[in-house]
Each structure stands twice: as C-alpha cells, then as structure tokens.
Design a protein around this motif. Structure first.
Motif, mmCIF file in Angstrom:
data_model
loop_
_atom_site.group_PDB
_atom_site.id
_atom_site.type_symbol
_atom_site.label_atom_id
_atom_site.label_comp_id
_atom_site.label_asym_id
_atom_site.label_seq_id
_atom_site.Cartn_x
_atom_site.Cartn_y
_atom_site.Cartn_z
ATOM 1 N N ARG A 146 77.887 -45.612 -71.981
ATOM 2 C CA ARG A 146 76.551 -45.386 -71.448
ATOM 3 C C ARG A 146 76.561 -44.784 -70.047
ATOM 4 O O ARG A 146 75.815 -43.855 -69.757
ATOM 5 N N TYR A 147 77.393 -45.318 -69.172
ATOM 6 C CA TYR A 147 77.300 -44.981 -67.744
ATOM 7 C C TYR A 147 78.472 -44.172 -67.211
ATOM 8 O O TYR A 147 78.415 -43.714 -66.069
ATOM 9 N N GLY A 148 79.531 -44.006 -68.013
ATOM 10 C CA GLY A 148 80.731 -43.409 -67.457
ATOM 11 C C GLY A 148 81.533 -44.464 -66.715
ATOM 12 O O GLY A 148 81.635 -45.614 -67.155
ATOM 13 N N GLY A 149 82.098 -44.098 -65.566
ATOM 14 C CA GLY A 149 82.899 -45.058 -64.824
ATOM 15 C C GLY A 149 82.073 -46.214 -64.284
ATOM 16 O O GLY A 149 80.973 -46.027 -63.767
ATOM 17 N N ILE A 150 82.597 -47.421 -64.427
ATOM 18 C CA ILE A 150 81.968 -48.641 -63.932
ATOM 19 C C ILE A 150 83.020 -49.442 -63.165
ATOM 20 O O ILE A 150 84.209 -49.144 -63.254
ATOM 21 N N PRO A 151 82.618 -50.448 -62.412
ATOM 22 C CA PRO A 151 83.631 -51.256 -61.723
ATOM 23 C C PRO A 151 84.520 -52.000 -62.715
ATOM 24 O O PRO A 151 84.017 -52.645 -63.646
ATOM 25 N N ILE A 152 85.807 -51.875 -62.545
ATOM 26 C CA ILE A 152 86.755 -52.654 -63.355
ATOM 27 C C ILE A 152 86.991 -53.978 -62.651
ATOM 28 O O ILE A 152 87.509 -54.018 -61.528
ATOM 29 N N VAL A 153 86.606 -55.047 -63.295
ATOM 30 C CA VAL A 153 86.759 -56.395 -62.720
ATOM 31 C C VAL A 153 87.631 -57.195 -63.676
ATOM 32 O O VAL A 153 87.208 -57.551 -64.777
ATOM 33 N N LYS A 154 88.854 -57.503 -63.255
ATOM 34 C CA LYS A 154 89.809 -58.204 -64.118
ATOM 35 C C LYS A 154 89.995 -59.653 -63.726
ATOM 36 O O LYS A 154 90.731 -60.385 -64.393
ATOM 37 N N GLU A 155 89.337 -60.057 -62.652
ATOM 38 C CA GLU A 155 89.498 -61.422 -62.173
ATOM 39 C C GLU A 155 88.123 -62.054 -61.978
ATOM 40 O O GLU A 155 87.102 -61.371 -61.980
ATOM 41 N N VAL A 156 88.113 -63.359 -61.811
ATOM 42 C CA VAL A 156 86.860 -64.071 -61.562
ATOM 43 C C VAL A 156 86.503 -63.902 -60.093
ATOM 44 O O VAL A 156 87.301 -64.226 -59.205
ATOM 45 N N LEU A 157 85.314 -63.371 -59.840
ATOM 46 C CA LEU A 157 84.862 -63.193 -58.462
ATOM 47 C C LEU A 157 84.054 -64.413 -58.052
ATOM 48 O O LEU A 157 83.043 -64.745 -58.680
ATOM 49 N N ASN A 158 84.503 -65.084 -57.024
ATOM 50 C CA ASN A 158 83.823 -66.275 -56.530
ATOM 51 C C ASN A 158 83.369 -66.052 -55.093
ATOM 52 O O ASN A 158 84.117 -65.542 -54.260
ATOM 53 N N TYR A 159 82.153 -66.452 -54.825
ATOM 54 C CA TYR A 159 81.597 -66.335 -53.471
ATOM 55 C C TYR A 159 82.146 -67.469 -52.610
ATOM 56 O O TYR A 159 82.020 -68.654 -52.951
ATOM 57 N N THR A 160 82.798 -67.100 -51.504
ATOM 58 C CA THR A 160 83.429 -68.108 -50.643
ATOM 59 C C THR A 160 82.569 -68.487 -49.452
ATOM 60 O O THR A 160 82.963 -69.305 -48.638
ATOM 61 N N GLY A 161 81.401 -67.882 -49.349
ATOM 62 C CA GLY A 161 80.503 -68.230 -48.254
ATOM 63 C C GLY A 161 80.627 -67.342 -47.041
ATOM 64 O O GLY A 161 79.875 -67.499 -46.077
ATOM 65 N N GLN A 162 81.581 -66.426 -47.061
ATOM 66 C CA GLN A 162 81.758 -65.554 -45.909
ATOM 67 C C GLN A 162 80.729 -64.422 -45.899
ATOM 68 O O GLN A 162 79.927 -64.289 -45.005
ATOM 69 N N SER A 163 80.767 -63.587 -46.937
ATOM 70 C CA SER A 163 79.851 -62.456 -47.031
ATOM 71 C C SER A 163 79.773 -62.030 -48.486
ATOM 72 O O SER A 163 80.790 -62.019 -49.198
ATOM 73 N N VAL A 164 78.561 -61.659 -48.928
ATOM 74 C CA VAL A 164 78.417 -61.200 -50.312
ATOM 75 C C VAL A 164 79.152 -59.881 -50.518
ATOM 76 O O VAL A 164 79.412 -59.482 -51.657
ATOM 77 N N ASP A 165 79.505 -59.190 -49.431
ATOM 78 C CA ASP A 165 80.218 -57.926 -49.563
ATOM 79 C C ASP A 165 81.560 -58.109 -50.264
ATOM 80 O O ASP A 165 82.074 -57.171 -50.877
ATOM 81 N N GLU A 166 82.125 -59.317 -50.178
ATOM 82 C CA GLU A 166 83.417 -59.548 -50.816
ATOM 83 C C GLU A 166 83.328 -59.511 -52.339
ATOM 84 O O GLU A 166 84.342 -59.384 -53.032
ATOM 85 N N LEU A 167 82.110 -59.623 -52.873
ATOM 86 C CA LEU A 167 81.908 -59.589 -54.321
ATOM 87 C C LEU A 167 81.627 -58.176 -54.832
ATOM 88 O O LEU A 167 81.613 -57.960 -56.037
#
Length: 595
Positions: A146-167
């Motif tokens: 549908r969209y072509g290239g998308i973010p490849i995410v192979k691990e569980v992304l967890n918010y550590t409380g620092q910044s949402v930018d890390e996700l």
C-alpha cells in the motif's frame, strides 16, 4: 494430502465471538507465565495473531477491512460493478492498512518466549517461532504493497519516560522492506514443519507460497515502476530479475506440499464452482474459515439473485461486467464476444441463454447469466419490453416489480432497475453456495470459507515469473510456464492451447484475471504491473440489457455502457496516503508524493 486450512472457530473455548473479540484475556494483560508456560496459552496467543491477519476476504471494502462487500476492490477493476456505485473514484485513503499493534505482539513473542522454550519439544518451539515469522511477514507485506517503504521495527519499543522521540522510526526503503519480509519468510520456511501443527496453522509450503507472492510483487515494481523519494518508493530495476527468479523458485517449491488442482471430473463449470465450496479440496493452501454463530459473514445475503433473496431484502452488490465476460475465449478458442447486433440491426434470441451457448465452462462456473438456472429456478433478468410494432429503441422499463405488459413484468423476477438488482445483467455464481437454504440467507449467517491461497495461484506465479525471465535472456522456464497454463486451462475447459512460441506475459496476465476473479488479487496486480492508470482513464463499464421484443417473442440483448459511472485511476494511487494521524505521532515519517 496436507490440509492447511485457517479455521477461525473454537481453539480454546470460543475463540472468536460475533463481536470479533477473543474469548481469552487480551495479550497485553496476560502475563508471560500464563501465555508462555503452557500449550493452551501459546494456542490462545496464536489465535489472536491469526485473527488479526489483514486477510482481504468477503467483507473487505474501501472503508475498512471488515464491512459490507460494497465498494470492494473488484468494483475498481472491470471484474464487478455495484448496482449503485455511489463512491466514485478511489482516493489515497481507500483500502488503508497501517497497523503496527499486531507486529508489536509478534515482536514480543520473539523477544520473550525463548526464556520459556526449554519446557517444550524443540520441534514444537521451532514451529511456533516459524509461525510468528510468517505472520509478521504477512502484516508487513499488507502495508508495503500500500505505502511502499515503511519503518522496519523488529524489536519491542518501550517508552522509558525520557522522550517520545526514542519511539520514532523513519521509513525504510521499499527494497529493504521487501528483503526484510523475504528474510522473515525464509526463517519461517526453515523453522516450520512440512505439516501444520494443527489444522489452520501455517506450514513450510504456505510460507513458500507467501514468498512467491511477495517476490513477484517486488519484481514487477522493479521492472515497471520508478524509484522515488530516494528509494522510499520503488525498487531498483536491476533487482527485477533476481526477484522473478525467487518468485519462480518459491512457487515451484509449493508442489512438494502435496497440493494439486481440484478436478473431480464431470461438468467443468460445476467443477470450477465447487473449488470454492468443497472443503476437502486438495487445491486449498491457506483458508480462512467461518463458523456461525461465533464468526460468520453475509456475502450470500449481499450477492444472491433478487428472486431468491433472503428475508432482509438485500441482493446483487457485485455484478460481473461485460468487460470481464468478454475477456474469455469461447469453447472453440476464439474471443468470446457477445454477438448482440445494434439498435438498427439487432440480433434476436428466442432464449436469453442462447447468447452464452459457447461460453467457456469456467465462465459458466463464475457467472449467473440472464435466463440461467440457479437453485432450480430460472434467474429472470430483463431490462424492459418493446411493445409490438414500436421501434426497438422505444423500450419501457421501470423500477417496480408490479408493472406489467400483457401479464409480463417489465423487469423480470430478478430485474434490472430496482436498486437491489443487477446493474450489469449478470449475477455472481462463484463463492455462492446453492445448498444454503433461503432461510439462512441473512446477516452474519454464512459460513462459506475464504480461500486466501490456492495452488492455481502458484502455477500462475510460475508462469508469469517464467515468462518475465525470458525478457532477461533466460528462456529456461518457458516450457514450465506453458505446462502451468495448460494445467489451469484444461481444468477450466478452455480449448486454446499455448506453446512456447506464442505464450506471452500478457496472455499469462489475462489468464490470471480470469482464474482469480473475485479473489482480491487483480486490484493489486494492476498496481504492480503499473497498468491501472492506462487501462482506467475515464473508463465506463459495459453492461447487458435483455430487452423483450413483444412482436417477435424474442430478446434483443443490448450491449451498452453504464454511463452513470466513469472511473479514472490517478497515477499517484500506486501508493496510498500515509495516514495523517501516523505522521502527527511520528514526525520522521515522510508523506507519499501527491498527498
């Protein structure tokens, strides 16, 4: 014979309820000990993941993955036309699917389950892990096409409380996404057993089939598409040959799974119809099952001819077009052009079915023609009546079943004109089950399974990839392509045989469009071939009007166009619009061109 059927019924107690909820605690509140320390816990986890697969089944429409089958992908090709095509042309948000929630659950399993794996046999652990890789590949492919290239995410992304930018993750290149999907499928092939652990679960050969699909898509985009946004869209042309070879090899590997074309002899038209009804079919590879009352659909209700409709008075939401019907050859191997004459020189038929006397058997197994028989009754389709002595263009037609001329209704028992009757002159036969009693033609009542992958598709992939490889100087697969086409066409009752000297890629594509009618494949084929915008530019679909000529006591089968709907596919639609909500959440995402 290996039977690999996706059964969406009871796995542990009632897995799928009518409200589409899993009857086990949600994954996100089930602890690892409950989920990963017992086979029943793993089964429940898997049940949710299979349920979340974005299979484009009977109920897929432009507004979402599960709804009434209106505005479905077939209505934006020449396969079918809705009697009331109100939606108009496609937009970049139709048929969207951007969904990382199931991917997170799969990544979580791959990350956490190994700590519990020693409690189970190694072969069982491998099979479970193989399933996860297969399921993750399926999800990623649904988004990439549908969209072509998308973010490849192979691990569980967890918010550590620092910044949402890390996700946040940027989009990866389309070619890298394809290679990631293929690598997941290679892991699935390595880990999965030849036979499924249980009915309805993936196995090695289903994974091979999925690999063949993905590689064929990538090869076509590489050969016929263009690279944009520094590779976020498009695949470099030099990769096309390798992907075609991968598609051929993977499709050929599925033969070792024991699958074969369904062919029980007898009438080839009935044989073709039964492919989609016989649950013992040896052709079925990956099948989504339904079970009333827990998890059913209403395809039968929305597609059945009007005169044998259910009590809720729905009918005819997908009508095959003349464009589709004239794609076929006749029984002599000549193009099947409906000989109808013109208003000035009409061809008259004593019986409406005489027009279809030379139709290919497979076409008869797909379509209910006007005057055809279904469920023991003649499906009476008529557009109107020309009164005795009047000009043939002076037809009387109504939208009421009560209006008559000398005892004959103007529109027939299954009509043309009323908004729940055919708009093209034809009704669907494929997927409809004549054994379903009329009392069971109702909302959320039908159990007919959806065949998501069947062996005929694998033969078509081999044929297409083999012929495409010839354009790169490799003619070694042409004989195999001819053999694959021969097998499909013989089963279909088609007379014309192709040889290595006359088979072309276009003929393979034509065969694919006939064989895979209403299986939610052609829409994506037209996209990967990059022919959609050329074939559908201010396009009007052709329809058939059976007009009864009173003084002749015969029918003029008027072939005309449906002028109320014109369809243009804009080139920007080869890639869909990245949802604005996702860009707002992740500012690293780049929007596709034209949006």
């Amino acid at each position: 014979m290996i039977k690999n059927k996706l059964i969406w019924t009871s796995i542990v107690a009632t897995v799928f309820l009518a409200c589409n909820e899993l009857d086990v605690p949600p994954i996100n509140i089930v602890g690892d000990r409950e989920a990963f320390t017992s086979e029943s816990g793993i089964t429940a986890y898997m049940a949710r993941l299979y349920r979340d697969l974005p299979i484009e089944d009977f109920m897929t429409n432009a507004g979402g993955m599960r709804s009434n089958p209106e505005g479905s992908v077939q209505d934006y090709t020449d396969e079918t036309m809705n009697p009331n095509p109100r939606r108009g042309n496609l937009s970049g948000t139709d048929f969207n699917y951007w969904n990382y929630a199931p991917v997170r659950n799969m990544n979580y399993f791959l990350q956490e389950f190994p700590a519990y794996a020693d409690a189970f046999p190694a072969s069982t652990v491998d099979a479970w892990l193989g399933e996860i890789y297969f399921l993750r590949a399926y999800h990623y492919y649904a988004m990439v096409k549908r969209y072509g290239g998308i973010p490849i995410v192979k691990e569980v992304l967890n918010y550590t409380g620092q910044s949402v930018d890390e996700l946040k993750r940027p989009r990866d290149r389309e070619a890298d996404c394809i290679d990631f999907i293929l690598s997941d499928l290679d892991e699935a092939i390595r880990l999965l057993p030849v036979s499924s652990l249980a009915a309805g679960r993936a196995n090695r050969h289903i994974a091979y089939g999925m690999k063949a699909r993905v590689a064929l898509y990538a090869a076509s985009v590489a050969k016929y598409g263009a690279v944009q946004l520094n590779g976020l869209l498009g695949i470099p042309a030099e990769l096309a040959r390798g992907y075609f070879q991968t598609a051929f090899d993977a499709a050929a590997a599925t033969a070792a799974g024991g699958y074969e074309l369904y062919n029980k002899g007898g009438d080839p038209a009935a044989n073709y119809s039964n492919i989609f009804l016989d649950q013992s079919s040896t052709e079925n590879m990956f099948v989504k099952y339904f079970k009333y009352p827990d998890y059913a659909h209403h395809f039968e209700l929305f597609m059945i001819p009007w005169q044998i409709r259910g009590a809720q008075n729905y009918s005819s939401r997908g009508n095959p077009t003349v464009d589709f019907i004239e794609r076929f050859d006749d029984i002599d191997g000549n193009p099947f052009i409906l000989e109808t004459g013109t208003d000035d020189a009409p061809v008259l038929y004593a019986d409406r079915m005489d027009l279809f006397a030379k139709a290919e058997p497979r076409l008869k197994g797909i379509v209910i023609f006007p005057g055809d028989e279904y469920k023991g009754v003649v499906i009476d389709v008529r557009k109107g009546i020309v009164e005795a002595g009047r000009a043939i263009t002076d037809m009387t037609s109504t939208d009421s079943f009560n209006d008559e001329y000398n005892g004959m209704t103007y529109q027939g028992a299954s009509g043309m004109g009323y908004n729940e009757t055919t708009s093209t002159g034809f009704y669907m036969r494929k997927w409809l089950n004549p054994a379903i009693p009329r009392s069971e033609v109702s909302l959320d009542r039908t159990e007919t399974p959806w065949i998501e992958m069947r062996y005929a598709e694998m033969l078509l992939i081999r044929a297409e990839a083999g012929m495409e490889l010839q354009s790169f100087g490799d003619a070694s697969k042409v004989d195999d392509a001819v053999a694959c086409m021969k097998a499909i066409r013989e089963r279909a009752g088609a007379r014309r045989e192709y040889t290595a000297s006359d088979l072309t890629v276009d003929l393979v594509r034509k065969e694919r469009r006939m064989e895979l009618f209403f299986e939610n494949k052609i829409f994506w084929d037209l996209k990967r071939w990059r022919t959609f915008d050329r074939e559908f530019s201010n396009r009007e679909m052709k329809v058939l009007w059976p007009i009864y000529v009173w003084d002749e006591q015969k029918y003029y089968m008027k072939k005309t166009v449906f002028t109320e709907f014109r369809y243009t596919f804009q080139p920007i639609l080869y890639y869909q619009k990245v949802p604005e909500a996702e860009i707002q959440k992740n500012t690293l995402l780049v929007q596709n061109p034209g949006y």
